[in-house]
Scaffold this motif. Structure first.
Motif, PDB file in Angstrom:
ATOM      1  N   LEU A 112      51.329 -25.208  45.827  1.00 18.12           N
ATOM      2  CA  LEU A 112      51.429 -25.679  47.069  1.00 18.12           C
ATOM      3  C   LEU A 112      52.363 -24.248  47.979  1.00 18.12           C
ATOM      4  N   ARG A 113      52.844 -23.015  47.419  1.00 17.93           N
ATOM      5  CA  ARG A 113      53.246 -22.579  48.806  1.00 17.93           C
ATOM      6  C   ARG A 113      52.331 -21.154  48.667  1.00 17.93           C
ATOM      7  N   LEU A 114      51.120 -21.242  48.172  1.00 18.83           N
ATOM      8  CA  LEU A 114      50.210 -20.674  48.922  1.00 18.83           C
ATOM      9  C   LEU A 114      49.253 -21.261  49.522  1.00 18.83           C
ATOM     10  N   VAL A 115      48.797 -22.577  49.333  1.00 23.18           N
ATOM     11  CA  VAL A 115      48.366 -22.871  50.383  1.00 23.18           C
ATOM     12  C   VAL A 115      48.957 -23.371  51.711  1.00 23.18           C
ATOM     13  N   SER A 116      50.448 -23.825  51.509  1.00 23.54           N
ATOM     14  CA  SER A 116      51.078 -22.591  52.720  1.00 23.54           C
ATOM     15  C   SER A 116      51.543 -21.797  53.787  1.00 23.54           C
ATOM     16  N   PHE A 117      51.581 -20.870  52.989  1.00 20.98           N
ATOM     17  CA  PHE A 117      51.144 -19.196  53.679  1.00 20.98           C
ATOM     18  C   PHE A 117      49.503 -19.175  53.557  1.00 20.98           C
ATOM     19  N   LEU A 118      49.084 -19.756  53.399  1.00 14.94           N
ATOM     20  CA  LEU A 118      47.733 -19.201  53.407  1.00 14.94           C
ATOM     21  C   LEU A 118      47.427 -20.339  55.139  1.00 14.94           C
ATOM     22  N   ALA A 119      47.651 -21.082  55.183  1.00 17.64           N
ATOM     23  CA  ALA A 119      47.557 -21.786  56.173  1.00 17.64           C
ATOM     24  C   ALA A 119      48.210 -20.932  57.373  1.00 17.64           C
ATOM     25  N   SER A 120      49.397 -20.658  57.278  1.00 16.92           N
ATOM     26  CA  SER A 120      49.782 -20.298  58.944  1.00 16.92           C
ATOM     27  C   SER A 120      49.921 -19.228  59.191  1.00 16.92           C
ATOM     28  N   GLY A 121      49.162 -18.131  58.233  1.00 17.01           N
ATOM     29  CA  GLY A 121      48.171 -17.280  58.684  1.00 17.01           C
ATOM     30  C   GLY A 121      47.143 -17.191  59.088  1.00 17.01           C
ATOM     31  N   VAL A 122      46.684 -18.837  58.891  1.00 22.14           N
ATOM     32  CA  VAL A 122      45.352 -19.120  59.661  1.00 22.14           C
ATOM     33  C   VAL A 122      45.712 -19.680  61.314  1.00 22.14           C
ATOM     34  N   SER A 123      46.746 -20.158  61.208  1.00 19.83           N
ATOM     35  CA  SER A 123      47.329 -20.737  62.618  1.00 19.83           C
ATOM     36  C   SER A 123      47.469 -19.196  63.860  1.00 19.83           C
ATOM     37  N   MET A 124      47.984 -18.235  62.849  1.00 24.27           N
ATOM     38  CA  MET A 124      48.590 -17.383  63.576  1.00 24.27           C
ATOM     39  C   MET A 124      47.334 -16.128  63.957  1.00 24.27           C
ATOM     40  N   ALA A 125      46.362 -16.203  63.517  1.00 24.07           N
ATOM     41  CA  ALA A 125      44.898 -16.214  63.776  1.00 24.07           C
ATOM     42  C   ALA A 125      44.518 -16.073  64.636  1.00 24.07           C
ATOM     43  N   ALA A 149      54.751 -16.866  64.572  1.00 22.92           N
ATOM     44  CA  ALA A 149      56.197 -16.353  63.910  1.00 22.92           C
ATOM     45  C   ALA A 149      57.719 -16.122  63.906  1.00 22.92           C
ATOM     46  N   GLY A 150      58.179 -16.208  65.697  1.00 18.88           N
ATOM     47  CA  GLY A 150      59.304 -16.212  65.662  1.00 18.88           C
ATOM     48  C   GLY A 150      59.918 -17.249  65.539  1.00 18.88           C
ATOM     49  N   THR A 151      59.403 -17.919  65.480  1.00 19.57           N
ATOM     50  CA  THR A 151      60.068 -19.416  65.084  1.00 19.57           C
ATOM     51  C   THR A 151      60.189 -19.895  64.032  1.00 19.57           C
ATOM     52  N   PHE A 152      59.781 -19.241  63.267  1.00 18.57           N
ATOM     53  CA  PHE A 152      59.836 -19.522  61.347  1.00 18.57           C
ATOM     54  C   PHE A 152      61.499 -20.507  60.950  1.00 18.57           C
ATOM     55  N   VAL A 153      62.433 -19.091  61.535  1.00 17.48           N
ATOM     56  CA  VAL A 153      63.732 -19.572  61.010  1.00 17.48           C
ATOM     57  C   VAL A 153      64.080 -20.779  61.732  1.00 17.48           C
ATOM     58  N   ILE A 154      64.037 -20.424  62.868  1.00 16.87           N
ATOM     59  CA  ILE A 154      64.598 -21.673  64.602  1.00 16.87           C
ATOM     60  C   ILE A 154      64.195 -23.225  64.158  1.00 16.87           C
ATOM     61  N   ALA A 155      62.649 -23.459  63.202  1.00 16.79           N
ATOM     62  CA  ALA A 155      62.103 -24.236  63.689  1.00 16.79           C
ATOM     63  C   ALA A 155      62.257 -25.120  61.699  1.00 16.79           C
ATOM     64  N   GLY A 156      63.271 -24.124  60.925  1.00 16.38           N
ATOM     65  CA  GLY A 156      63.048 -24.710  60.355  1.00 16.38           C
ATOM     66  C   GLY A 156      62.899 -23.984  58.390  1.00 16.38           C
ATOM     67  N   ALA A 157      62.008 -22.749  59.004  1.00 13.27           N
ATOM     68  CA  ALA A 157      62.168 -22.260  57.801  1.00 13.27           C
ATOM     69  C   ALA A 157      60.810 -22.630  56.527  1.00 13.27           C
ATOM     70  N   PHE A 159      57.197 -22.780  57.143  1.00 14.82           N
ATOM     71  CA  PHE A 159      56.304 -22.331  57.188  1.00 14.82           C
ATOM     72  C   PHE A 159      55.511 -21.899  55.544  1.00 14.82           C
ATOM     73  N   ASP A 160      55.624 -21.387  55.312  1.00 18.90           N
ATOM     74  CA  ASP A 160      55.789 -21.292  53.346  1.00 18.90           C
ATOM     75  C   ASP A 160      55.968 -21.829  52.413  1.00 18.90           C
ATOM     76  N   THR A 161      56.454 -23.009  52.969  1.00 16.39           N
ATOM     77  CA  THR A 161      56.852 -24.266  51.310  1.00 16.39           C
ATOM     78  C   THR A 161      55.758 -25.549  51.529  1.00 16.39           C
ATOM     79  N   GLY A 162      56.628 -25.892  50.396  1.00 20.28           N
ATOM     80  CA  GLY A 162      55.136 -27.359  49.984  1.00 20.28           C
ATOM     81  C   GLY A 162      55.172 -28.198  50.107  1.00 20.28           C
ATOM     82  N   ARG A 163      54.899 -28.363  51.541  1.00 17.92           N
ATOM     83  CA  ARG A 163      54.713 -29.506  52.301  1.00 17.92           C
ATOM     84  C   ARG A 163      53.761 -28.986  52.967  1.00 17.92           C
ATOM     85  N   VAL A 164      53.476 -30.712  53.263  1.00  7.43           N
ATOM     86  CA  VAL A 164      51.925 -30.831  54.309  1.00  7.43           C
ATOM     87  C   VAL A 164      51.705 -30.163  55.607  1.00  7.43           C
TER      88      VAL A 164
END
Length: 213
Positions: A112-125, A149-157, A159-164
């Motif tokens: 689940l984290r792999l999917v979210s991590f790769l998806a966050s990279g796609v968003s940045m790209a 990427a700078g919103t990672f912490v203030i948005a609730g961290a 981006f890389d977690t197992g959620r949709v």
């Protein structure tokens, strides 16, 4: 003049100089680029170190693992509620993808984290590509990715977690970026497919995509 028309140019006056678009000096672009890489590098460092963490990073991760495991075992996500299982009200694509990855990695937090991590990279790209396309400046595209990427912490961290959410954001951004340039029947079909996949990941994609469509 009283009529608001422009007076004809006086003979012998030099032609007006063509105004060129403003471009940041090379040193300024370099400084912006370096500054933008800091939050990107910080996010990558944190996310890569958290991929294998054996406990929940987010309160939804445990339930998400159960849903992905259910899909991997061939069960429906939308069975009638029972004492042992009550489904969530999310659309299924994220859990389908995570279940597919789990056939390689095994069931747990990692797929689940792999999917979210790769998806966050796609968003940045995607953000970087859109900004570079509109401005013609790579530094500006890097800044766009860095701001995300700078919103990672203030948005609730999350981006890389197992959620949709990361997959939903990536597919929504892909649909909007594609739609801005889509032409013809094939472009429309691709836009419709990307929009469908975004909504199939999380229903709130409709909020962003209906006005764009």
């Amino acid at each position: 003049s009283a009529t608001g028309t422009l007076a004809p140019p006086v003979a012998g006056t030099p032609a007006p100089r063509r105004v060129r678009p403003l471009r940041a000096p090379a040193l300024g672009r370099l400084a912006l680029g370096v500054a933008a890489t800091i939050p990107i590098a910080a996010y990558l460092w944190v996310a890569l170190h958290r991929l294998g963490y054996p406990f929940e990073l987010d309160w939804m991760e445990g339930g998400s693992v159960e849903l992905a495991a259910r899909v991997a075992a061939g069960h429906s996500l939308y069975a009638a509620p029972s004492l042992s299982y009550v489904g969530w009200t999310y659309t299924p694509l994220y859990y389908w993808v995570a279940a597919a990855v789990s056939h390689v990695t095994g069931i747990g937090f990692l797929p689940l984290r792999l999917v979210s991590f790769l998806a966050s990279g796609v968003s940045m790209a995607v953000l970087a590509t859109v900004v570079i396309r509109e401005t013609g400046q790579r530094a500006a595209g890097l800044v766009a990715a860095g701001l995300f990427a700078g919103t990672f912490v203030i948005a609730g961290a999350w981006f890389d977690t197992g959620r949709v959410d990361s997959l939903f954001v990536a597919l929504t951004l892909l649909a909007i970026a594609w739609g801005a340039r889509a032409r013809g029947v094939r472009g429309g079909v691709a836009l419709g497919l990307l929009s469908f996949l975004a909504v199939l990941t999380k229903q709130t994609a409709v909020v962003a995509l209906v006005p764009a469509l």
